[in-house]
Scaffold this active site. Structure first.
Site, PDB file in Angstrom:
ATOM      1  N   ASP A  98      -1.640   5.691  -4.402  1.00 11.09           N
ATOM      2  CA  ASP A  98      -1.376   7.123  -4.522  1.00 11.09           C
ATOM      3  C   ASP A  98      -0.154   7.584  -3.734  1.00 11.09           C
ATOM      4  O   ASP A  98       0.106   8.799  -3.649  1.00 11.09           O
ATOM      5  CB  ASP A  98      -2.620   7.934  -4.161  1.00 11.09           C
ATOM      6  N   ASP A 156      -6.417   6.629 -12.684  1.00  3.00           N
ATOM      7  CA  ASP A 156      -5.558   7.590 -11.991  1.00  3.00           C
ATOM      8  C   ASP A 156      -4.138   7.054 -11.812  1.00  3.00           C
ATOM      9  O   ASP A 156      -3.173   7.812 -11.729  1.00  3.00           O
ATOM     10  CB  ASP A 156      -6.115   7.925 -10.599  1.00  3.00           C
ATOM     11  N   ARG A 228     -12.217  13.820 -15.044  1.00  3.77           N
ATOM     12  CA  ARG A 228     -10.864  13.782 -14.481  1.00  3.77           C
ATOM     13  C   ARG A 228     -10.168  12.465 -14.843  1.00  3.77           C
ATOM     14  O   ARG A 228      -8.965  12.428 -15.055  1.00  3.77           O
ATOM     15  CB  ARG A 228     -10.836  14.043 -12.973  1.00  3.77           C
ATOM     16  N   TRP A 232      -6.599  12.222 -16.465  1.00  9.71           N
ATOM     17  CA  TRP A 232      -5.498  11.356 -16.005  1.00  9.71           C
ATOM     18  C   TRP A 232      -5.036  10.469 -17.161  1.00  9.71           C
ATOM     19  O   TRP A 232      -3.850  10.165 -17.286  1.00  9.71           O
ATOM     20  CB  TRP A 232      -5.914  10.472 -14.835  1.00  9.71           C
TER      21      TRP A 232
HETATM   22  N1  GLY Z   1      -7.219  10.057  -7.727  1.00 14.02           N
HETATM   23  C1  GLY Z   1      -8.548  10.307  -7.323  1.00 14.02           C
HETATM   24  C2  GLY Z   1      -9.169  11.456  -8.024  1.00 14.02           C
HETATM   25  O1  GLY Z   1      -8.740  11.877  -9.077  1.00 14.02           O
HETATM   26  O2  GLY Z   1     -10.119  11.967  -7.484  1.00 14.02           O
END
Ligand code: GLY
Length: 376
Positions: A98, A156, A228, A232
């Site tokens: 990240d 992600d 989520r 993504w």
């Molecule tokens: N990248 C971690 C989340 O979306 O929570």
């Protein structure tokens, strides 16, 4: 007035409210690094956990506001955060994939906006850290650190790849782009299911690179559809298409988008945390909806006109559902978007304001107004 004009007028009205709010909240929050708000006040996770993956999103939001308003206040605060994060950039062992989210938002966006050489250098350092996570055996970027996370790839990570494409182009180093593209193919094959739902985590055998299994991650469980992660997927696959021009990614993005739209149509165009969780209790995750709107708008621009309508109209429906049901425009409260959920199985992480919900909501609004800044 036709519905398009009416909608644009309404969007302008929301934009005025967002500006009025952010003018005040950005002063109050200042150069703290927010994550979750409790009792209408964001915390400062930067003071306790400077390497946390979300620590670039406030700066990214401020850069969007600066781009759209040219108000110097936003630039100044974003710059303070960017410099604060230098102490995180120096702790490579505490960082993970990240670094993409963090320094795309906090430094590369500064460089794209102002040409600042220090911001450019920060972006390169972050890209080198990300590229250093490449596992040639399976042609993927390792998501996290620790022996229990070996061989793990997560959906992600599609959003972190633009850091490598940016570095490749900016420093004329094609190996960055090659790593990103290799990862994108590996991750798509391992994570996107035939029905357009997406696994959160795939686990590869570290030595041979063989795909071993998938895991439920932050969603309800193995085989479920964490919203989520699906969001993504839409945004990340559209970006993979933009950076590779391979229609494979465009078709996969459409597949994931179609599944997302079908699911949110059942719940008033706002996402539950997981599309395959039990019907009760209902837990919302507005952050997934905000991210998906941005992804749908990214995707729609690569499609022929006769295919754009589904994605653009669905994005608008989702935007208005968030705006009417989950937005807090009161400047006395820090948060803009309520009802975000970081993960399914932790009560304190459910239905709370989360900073990236605000960031992607503002990106969605600015995209709809054609005032947005390209962060990814
Ligand atoms: N990248 C971690 C989340 O979306 O929570």
């Amino acid at each position: 007035m036709d519905s398009k004009e009416s909608s644009e007028t309404d969007l302008q009205h929301i934009w005025v409210k967002v500006q009025q709010k952010l003018k005040i909240t950005s002063r109050r929050i200042g150069s703290a690094i927010p994550y979750i708000a409790v009792d209408h006040r964001y915390d400062d996770i930067g003071s306790t956990h400077l390497t946390w993956w979300t620590n670039g999103f406030w700066a990214g939001l401020l850069w969007q506001m600066y781009h759209a308003t040219q108000d110097q206040q936003y630039l100044e605060v974003a710059r303070i955060i960017e410099k604060k994060l230098d102490a995180a950039l120096a702790q490579e062992d505490q960082l993970d994939h990240d670094v993409g989210f963090m320094w795309l938002n906090a430094a590369v966006t500064d460089y794209k906006t102002t040409n600042d050489p220090e911001a450019k250098a920060r972006g390169l350092k972050a890209a080198q850290i990300l590229a250093g996570r490449y596992q040639p055996s399976g042609r993927y970027l390792l998501a996290w650190n620790g022996v229990d996370k070996k061989g793990q790839v997560i959906v992600d990570c599609f959003m972190n790849l633009p850091l490598l494409y940016w570095a490749s182009e900016t420093f004329n180093q094609p190996e960055f782009a090659q790593i990103a593209t290799n990862h994108a193919y590996t991750a798509t094959k391992a994570l996107v299911r035939a029905d357009g739902s997406v696994n959160h985590i795939a686990v590869f055998e570290p030595q041979t690179g063989e795909l071993l299994k998938t895991l439920g991650g932050q969603g309800y469980g193995e085989g479920s559809a964490w919203s989520r992660g699906q969001a993504w997927g839409i945004y990340g696959l559209a970006l993979a298409y933009r950076n590779t021009n391979d229609s494979y990614f465009l078709n996969q993005a459409k597949l994931v988008a179609n599944a997302f739209i079908a699911n949110v149509a059942l719940s008033g165009y706002v996402s539950h945390i997981d599309f395959r969780a039990p019907e009760e209790p209902v837990y919302w995750d507005t952050t997934a909806t905000a991210i998906a709107i941005c992804g749908l708008l990214e995707l729609s621009q690569y499609l022929p006109t006769d295919q754009q309508q589904l994605y653009h109209a669905s994005a608008l429906k989702m935007f208005w559902a968030l705006t009417e049901r989950f937005c807090d425009f009161n400047p006395a409260d820090d948060e803009l978007l309520t009802g975000g959920s970081a993960k399914y199985h932790r009560a304190s992480d459910r239905e709370v304001p989360i900073i990236y919900g605000d960031t992607f909501y503002i990106e969605a609004l600015l995209r709809l107004l054609a005032l947005d800044l390209t962060i990814y």
